[in-house]
Write an enzyme that holds these catalytic residues in place. Structure first.
Site, mmCIF file in Angstrom:
data_model
loop_
_atom_site.group_PDB
_atom_site.id
_atom_site.type_symbol
_atom_site.label_atom_id
_atom_site.label_comp_id
_atom_site.label_asym_id
_atom_site.label_seq_id
_atom_site.Cartn_x
_atom_site.Cartn_y
_atom_site.Cartn_z
ATOM 1 C CG ASP A 30 39.660 43.230 50.492
ATOM 2 O OD1 ASP A 30 40.331 43.538 49.480
ATOM 3 O OD2 ASP A 30 39.980 43.569 51.648
ATOM 4 C CB SER A 31 39.159 44.618 44.812
ATOM 5 O OG SER A 31 39.492 43.341 44.296
ATOM 6 C CD GLU B 63 44.421 45.090 53.039
ATOM 7 O OE1 GLU B 63 44.339 46.077 53.817
ATOM 8 O OE2 GLU B 63 43.787 45.011 51.974
ATOM 9 C CD GLU C 169 46.934 47.895 46.577
ATOM 10 O OE1 GLU C 169 46.660 46.874 47.248
ATOM 11 O OE2 GLU C 169 46.063 48.644 46.102
HETATM 12 O O1 KIV Z 1 41.526 42.957 46.804
HETATM 13 C C1 KIV Z 1 42.330 43.035 45.856
HETATM 14 O O2 KIV Z 1 41.976 43.052 44.672
HETATM 15 C C2 KIV Z 1 43.759 43.101 46.189
HETATM 16 C C3 KIV Z 1 44.707 43.377 45.065
HETATM 17 C C4 KIV Z 1 44.622 44.784 44.659
HETATM 18 C C5 KIV Z 1 46.084 42.973 45.390
HETATM 19 O O3 KIV Z 1 44.119 42.952 47.299
#
Ligand code: KIV
Length: 271
Positions: free
Chosen positions: A51-52, A122, A189
């Protein structure tokens, strides 16, 4: 005789074997077809459709705004490019926190509409019921503990988590619970390296770290960060393998100059 070489696809079982043999797992994010093709060809084990994408692709400040439909769009583009890697898709904020039924419905949409191979969500003890329900539909689940960016407004900052005894103890308990519940792997993380190592050695499923030191079973980074496309994000844990921001900038500048000077296209670059 076929000249086609069978590709050994990465499955959750392969990842489990890798942990048992002490082979490190390499994971990177991917959000689109072209990048995913290169990642897969390079031999990456897991592509995370994180979701980044909310930050990297859409320019939002946090991961909260990205929607389930947008995650499915990114994930389906990645899946079309991949031959070997396991594709894990983040359940975005608001698509699973309601209740376990919502978590299952969102996960089924991801699996059915994108063709992804697993979901990631999460949290620890508070989402265990949802994880059980998703697993009951045969969908593999990856956990995510430590700095969980969907809770950024609760934390207030992106600094290292679980430095204090109580939070560290809770994190260890959550990791054990996620393993017992049936997660096939966990992302940790931004937590102290010593704590991450303790978690990795106290559970049998793979632990993938980001900003969590080298004592874990694998590493994950955001592809755009490690390629140096984003020149404004420079945390200590990030190793930059390139400075694509500068390289792309100079390429774009050269193109603009060539167009403006009528240097491009030349005689060979036309019909
Ligand atoms: O959304 C993402 O990129 C992540 C990573 C940072 C583990 O959850």
């Amino acid at each position: 005789m076929s000249v086609h070489k069978e590709v050994k696809k990465i499955t959750t079982h392969v990842l489990q074997e890798m942990k048992m043999k002490g082979e490190k797992i390499a994971m990177l994010t991917g959000y689109d077809f072209s990048m995913a093709k290169i990642l897969d060809q390079a031999g990456i084990d897991i592509i995370l459709v994180g979701d980044s994408a909310s930050n990297v692709m859409a320019g939002h400040e946090t991961t909260l705004p990205i929607t389930l439909d947008q995650m499915i769009y990114h994930a389906s583009s990645v899946v079309r490019a991949v031959n070997r890697a396991l594709v894990v898709v983040d359940l975005p904020f608001g698509s699973y926190q309601g209740d376990s039924k919502q978590a299952l419905t969102s996960s089924i949409r991801i699996m059915k509409e994108s063709g992804g191979h697993a979901v990631k969500l999460e949290g620890g003890q508070e989402i265990v019921e949802s994880i059980r329900r998703i697993l009951s539909a045969g969908i593999p689940v990856m956990g995510h503990l430590g700095l969980t960016p969907q809770s950024i407004y609760k934390f207030g900052t992106y600094t290292v988590r679980a430095k204090e005894k109580d939070e560290a103890a809770q994190l260890i308990a959550d990791a054990k619970l996620l393993e017992e519940t049936g997660c096939f792997a966990i992302v940790l993380e931004k937590i102290p390296a010593k704590l991450a190592q303790e978690v990795a050695s106290s559970i049998d499923i793979p632990v993938i770290g980001i900003g969590a030191g080298n004592g874990v079973d694998g590493q994950v980074l955001v592809s755009h960060d490690m390629l140096g496309i984003n020149n404004e994000f420079n945390p200590r844990f990030l190793r930059k393998y390139h400075n694509l921001y500068e390289e792309m900038l100079t390429s774009f500048e050269s193109y603009i100059k060539d167009v403006r000077s009528s240097d491009f296209p030349n005689d060979k670059e036309q019909y």
